[in-house]
Design an enzyme around this catalytic site. Sequence first.
Site: not given
Ligand SMILES: Nc1ncnc2c1ncn2[C@@H]1O[C@H](COP(=O)(O)OP(=O)(O)OP(=O)(O)O)[C@@H](O)[C@H]1O
Length: 431
Positions: A314
């Site tokens: 991913d």
């Molecule tokens: N620790 C962090 N600090 C700042 N921004 C973050 C952090 N973790 C994630 N993000 C932001 O938040 C968004 C969503 O987080 P994350 O990628 O963990 O979620 P997700 O729903 O698992 O994403 P995906 O669609 O890739 O599965 C990221 O694309 C990034 O922009």
Amino acid sequence: MIFRHSLHIQTVNVVIEAFPNPRSVSSLDVLLNDVKVGTIVRTPGDFNAFSFEDSYRATGGVPVVSLSFRAVGGGLRKDPKPVPRALPAFFANLLPEDKLREAMEKHHAGSVRAGNDFDLLVALGADLPGAVRVVPGDGTVARLDDMPSPKPKARFSLAGVQMKLSVIKNTGKGGGLTLPLGDEQGSYIAKFPSTSFPAVSENEYANLALADAIGMEVPERELVEQSEFEGIPKEFETLSDGKVLLVKRFDRGTNGERIHIEDFAQVFGVNPSRKYEGAAYHDIAAALNVAVSSAAALECVRRLALAALTGNGDMHLKNWSLIYRGAGDKPDLAPVYDVLSTIPYISADAMALSLAGERPFKALNVQRWKAFANRARLPEAAVLNAVVDTVERVDKFWWSLPEREVIPAKVRERIDAHIRMMTPILGTCAN
Ligand SMILES: Nc1ncnc2c1ncn2[C@@H]1O[C@H](COP(=O)(O)OP(=O)(O)OP(=O)(O)O)[C@@H](O)[C@H]1O
Ligand SMILES: [Mg+2]
């Protein structure tokens, strides 16, 4: 990790009195921290156009909003073309995706139309990823009487498909986690479990710990009980059981100040819907090599080797970001986030983007890494070293990592089997 105090999600942002109905807004100011950098205008035919402010153009584009706006010879490029019914890529990438987007649209129903990027940006523009804020422009007539109800609303935006909330961790008496109120900003991201992927929080928690153990820059994180949250608006509730992963936001400073970030879909000017195909891994490495440093490009190689080893399919364009610390004129590679083994859930999974023309994990032998080095314009030996070193470090730390114990055996066994399978394949880089 045990979270000692009880967590309370209370009410949400209370900026409602000053908040216009998104449908009545046609012009938005784009701010980078407190600098006005440009304007987004919605035309009657529902085209959205972004243009830079002359005063910001005069600075040559510093602090930097996005590498995608910068011309090869320095300075800013021409304004991007107006887009029908959607926002230019940089802004579209600031909005939540899938489930969280649906939940936000429901939460703001009556003022935000489903699928309308501009409406959603008006509603969420004050609390976006990084240091960009998008607020109703001077010419906007706020029609407060349009507001269907005076109930306070949540107004944070985070991209990604998993259900997540931006939250404040209260210290001192009472403690607990709350949604941001008024001008407050959440400093943590709470990622909720999913019905489709058992133990996804534990999986990501352990993968983040592994990345940390092998020397990568990883935000603080902990697992918290879902039952300890209270008062989450029902649109945001997930029906699945399990723990919540709490991660410290690296785009918010200790005093709540905004630190600018942009993901690689933004860097490449690619729409969020193309995050699995808009570029290849060597494009990310090459961009890091040019815009940051060769060390950052090699750190990208380490993260790729880690993804291949742990079966993480991913690592798409939105799971890599640049961070602009200090004066905001020069980017760094942002810390690691959203790393988990997808292989226990999707057994035929492969890399999210192409690595020198191939995606299947099993194809990632020394030939691929050499071809990758070539395409990324990185020295072959340095790339192979970074791969081998990552394999050695994972082998050294994974099997005795305390955090691996939180993953249920059934899920963990699949991760372990994948690491065992990949170790000799990546190990071909040692010869
Ligand atoms: N620790 C962090 N600090 C700042 N921004 C973050 C952090 N973790 C994630 N993000 C932001 O938040 C968004 C969503 O987080 P994350 O990628 O963990 O979620 P997700 O729903 O698992 O994403 P995906 O669609 O890739 O599965 C990221 O694309 C990034 O922009
Ligand atoms: Mg993500």
